[in-house]
Design a protein around this motif. Structure first.
Motif, PDB file in Angstrom:
ATOM      1  N   ASN A   1      -2.741   2.756   0.226  1.00 58.84           N
ATOM      2  CA  ASN A   1      -4.539   3.409   0.673  1.00 58.84           C
ATOM      3  C   ASN A   1      -5.170   2.530  -0.219  1.00 58.84           C
ATOM      4  N   GLU A   2      -6.226   3.092   0.616  1.00 54.04           N
ATOM      5  CA  GLU A   2      -7.853   2.308  -0.337  1.00 54.04           C
ATOM      6  C   GLU A   2      -8.296   3.765  -0.890  1.00 54.04           C
ATOM      7  N   ASN A   3      -8.153   4.675  -1.391  1.00 53.49           N
ATOM      8  CA  ASN A   3      -8.643   5.565  -1.799  1.00 53.49           C
ATOM      9  C   ASN A   3      -7.626   5.834  -3.215  1.00 53.49           C
ATOM     10  N   PRO A   4      -6.646   5.249  -3.556  1.00 54.72           N
ATOM     11  CA  PRO A   4      -5.681   5.873  -4.392  1.00 54.72           C
ATOM     12  C   PRO A   4      -6.197   6.137  -6.248  1.00 54.72           C
ATOM     13  N   THR A   5      -5.647   7.200  -6.217  1.00 53.45           N
ATOM     14  CA  THR A   5      -5.963   7.607  -7.707  1.00 53.45           C
ATOM     15  C   THR A   5      -4.867   7.122  -9.460  1.00 53.45           C
ATOM     16  N   ILE A   6      -5.562   7.400 -10.100  1.00 49.57           N
ATOM     17  CA  ILE A   6      -4.890   7.198 -11.380  1.00 49.57           C
ATOM     18  C   ILE A   6      -3.018   7.661 -11.171  1.00 49.57           C
ATOM     19  N   PHE A   7      -3.206   8.476 -10.860  1.00 51.53           N
ATOM     20  CA  PHE A   7      -1.598   9.632 -10.612  1.00 51.53           C
ATOM     21  C   PHE A   7      -0.802   8.706  -9.427  1.00 51.53           C
TER      22      PHE A   7
ATOM     23  N   GLU B   1     -18.234   5.735  -4.310  1.00 46.78           N
ATOM     24  CA  GLU B   1     -17.927   4.062  -3.500  1.00 46.78           C
ATOM     25  C   GLU B   1     -17.285   4.207  -3.177  1.00 46.78           C
ATOM     26  N   ALA B   2     -17.030   3.670  -1.762  1.00 45.87           N
ATOM     27  CA  ALA B   2     -15.971   2.767  -0.908  1.00 45.87           C
ATOM     28  C   ALA B   2     -15.859   1.592  -1.241  1.00 45.87           C
ATOM     29  N   ALA B   3     -14.173   1.356  -1.644  1.00 42.05           N
ATOM     30  CA  ALA B   3     -14.135  -0.420  -2.512  1.00 42.05           C
ATOM     31  C   ALA B   3     -14.634  -1.118  -0.783  1.00 42.05           C
TER      32      ALA B   3
ATOM     33  N   ASN C   1      -9.544  -1.831  14.116  1.00 46.06           N
ATOM     34  CA  ASN C   1      -8.767  -1.218  13.020  1.00 46.06           C
ATOM     35  C   ASN C   1      -8.998  -1.720  12.147  1.00 46.06           C
ATOM     36  N   VAL C   2      -9.445  -1.425  10.481  1.00 50.22           N
ATOM     37  CA  VAL C   2      -9.690  -2.542   9.596  1.00 50.22           C
ATOM     38  C   VAL C   2      -9.407  -1.853   8.185  1.00 50.22           C
ATOM     39  N   ARG C   3      -8.623  -2.598   7.660  1.00 53.24           N
ATOM     40  CA  ARG C   3      -8.440  -2.510   6.036  1.00 53.24           C
ATOM     41  C   ARG C   3      -7.678  -2.912   5.524  1.00 53.24           C
ATOM     42  N   PHE C   4      -8.208  -3.863   4.315  1.00 54.01           N
ATOM     43  CA  PHE C   4      -7.688  -3.516   2.916  1.00 54.01           C
ATOM     44  C   PHE C   4      -6.093  -4.118   2.555  1.00 54.01           C
ATOM     45  N   THR C   5      -5.954  -5.798   2.407  1.00 53.37           N
ATOM     46  CA  THR C   5      -4.215  -5.361   2.606  1.00 53.37           C
ATOM     47  C   THR C   5      -3.181  -6.327   0.707  1.00 53.37           C
ATOM     48  N   ASN C   6      -4.442  -7.010   0.031  1.00 45.81           N
ATOM     49  CA  ASN C   6      -4.796  -7.135  -0.856  1.00 45.81           C
ATOM     50  C   ASN C   6      -5.165  -5.726  -2.317  1.00 45.81           C
ATOM     51  N   PHE C   7      -5.045  -4.476  -1.728  1.00 45.89           N
ATOM     52  CA  PHE C   7      -5.679  -3.868  -3.161  1.00 45.89           C
ATOM     53  C   PHE C   7      -4.735  -3.433  -4.473  1.00 45.89           C
ATOM     54  N   LYS C   8      -5.309  -4.453  -5.240  1.00 45.65           N
ATOM     55  CA  LYS C   8      -4.231  -5.070  -6.231  1.00 45.65           C
ATOM     56  C   LYS C   8      -4.284  -3.819  -7.314  1.00 45.65           C
ATOM     57  N   ILE C   9      -3.493  -3.154  -7.815  1.00 48.54           N
ATOM     58  CA  ILE C   9      -4.235  -2.338  -9.422  1.00 48.54           C
ATOM     59  C   ILE C   9      -2.516  -2.741  -9.704  1.00 48.54           C
ATOM     60  N   THR C  10      -2.956  -2.728 -11.321  1.00 47.14           N
ATOM     61  CA  THR C  10      -2.079  -3.743 -12.674  1.00 47.14           C
ATOM     62  C   THR C  10      -1.708  -2.773 -13.529  1.00 47.14           C
TER      63      THR C  10
ATOM     64  N   LEU D   1     -19.679  -5.174   1.736  1.00 46.40           N
ATOM     65  CA  LEU D   1     -18.743  -3.721   3.467  1.00 46.40           C
ATOM     66  C   LEU D   1     -17.902  -3.640   3.393  1.00 46.40           C
ATOM     67  N   THR D   2     -18.117  -2.094   3.057  1.00 43.81           N
ATOM     68  CA  THR D   2     -16.580  -1.586   2.689  1.00 43.81           C
ATOM     69  C   THR D   2     -15.984  -1.177   4.434  1.00 43.81           C
ATOM     70  N   SER D   3     -14.557  -1.299   4.285  1.00 48.43           N
ATOM     71  CA  SER D   3     -13.969  -1.620   5.407  1.00 48.43           C
ATOM     72  C   SER D   3     -13.586  -1.072   6.843  1.00 48.43           C
ATOM     73  N   GLY D   4     -15.060   0.339   7.115  1.00 46.18           N
ATOM     74  CA  GLY D   4     -15.283   1.109   7.554  1.00 46.18           C
ATOM     75  C   GLY D   4     -16.790   0.690   8.140  1.00 46.18           C
TER      76      GLY D   4
END
Length: 272
Positions: free
Chosen positions: A172-178, A51-53, A148-157, A125-128
């Motif tokens: 981006n809104e679908n980042p992977t582990i790598f 599922e999307a964020a 156009n809608v996008r997250f600007t606080n998609f944080k990963i630690t 809701l998702t960004s879409g």
């Protein structure tokens, strides 16, 4: 001649032993070790995000609305004000630590306030989905708006045995582990690739903890391969890393080195 050869042998043996004592055991550090070296192409059915964020209170959404009226565009986009947040993607926390992001802040009840249309419930809701909803609302006032809608606080630690442990704003809104490990400078030689911990907040606010084996291609098919906002990755140190920082390890090396030096002296005197 015999004594010279013997001394050379003893010195060589001592050098080898000392090197073994002070050096760490070399671990295999390649990813996907289950792929043979002889493999030219291996196709893997990659997982897709379950599922999307979704939007939560205190998220920041960049919502841009373009219409045929330039003056209206200025009003519609005036709330995309810059604010400081997090670390700059691709940089370490010890250097540039603040990024400038812009957008609409989601309030504690899950609403964003837009010009003309007022408050819009976006929580969950998702960004879409937010894009579709805003387009529907603003179309009442303007013909054929482009939203156009996008997250600007998609944080990963990313923490632990990586080159630059810190918090990143993902591009981006679908980042992977790598993607996250790449921004953190990759796992060091002392990090365990076979046991990377992922900590995630579930829908109920509880902590969900899983372990991923990046030595295996099974990581690509894992439902946790794609990251979500506020995920935390922790790379554990190897046993060699732990041992090298242990006081017991230091003590043992000192004792063995002293005993080895004494043995060399005694043997050298015996063959004189």
């Amino acid at each position: 001649m015999f004594q010279t050869a013997t001394r050379f042998f003893i010195c060589s043996l001592a050098s080898v032993l000392l090197l073994n004592l002070v050096s760490c055991k070399t671990e295999r550090v390649a990813y996907f070790q289950d792929i043979p070296d002889s493999t030219n192409v291996k196709k893997i059915l990659q997982t897709i995000p379950i599922e999307a964020a979704t939007v939560h209170p205190d998220d920041v959404l960049n919502i841009t609305i373009q219409t045929l009226d330039p003056s209206a565009n200025t009003v519609l986009n005036q709330s995309n004000l810059p604010m400081a947040s997090g670390a700059v993607p691709g940089t370490s926390g010890s250097s540039i630590t603040q990024a400038v992001v812009s957008g609409y802040l989601v309030d504690k009840d899950g609403f964003v306030h837009l010009p003309y249309v007022g408050d819009i419930m976006v929580k969950g809701l998702t960004s879409g989905q937010v894009k579709d909803l805003v387009t529907q609302k603003i179309s009442v006032y303007f013909k054929d708006p482009v939203v156009n809608v996008r997250f600007t606080n998609f944080k990963i630690t990313v923490l632990g045995e990586v080159q630059n442990p810190t918090t990143f704003l993902m591009p981006n809104e679908n980042p992977t582990i790598f993607d996250a490990l790449g921004l953190a400078g990759d796992i060091t030689l002392y990090g365990r690739r076979d046991n990377v911990m992922l900590i995630r907040n579930d829908q109920d606010g509880k902590k969900e903890i899983v372990r991923l084996n990046l030595d295996s291609t099974s990581a690509i098919t894992s439902p946790y391969f794609y990251l979500k906002p506020n995920d935390v990755l922790y790379v554990e140190p190897t046993e060699d890393r732990v041992a090298s920082t242990s006081a017991y390890r230091t003590r043992d090396i000192a004792i063995i080195a002293s005993a080895l030096s004494l043995m060399i002296v005694i043997v050298a005197r015996l063959i004189q």
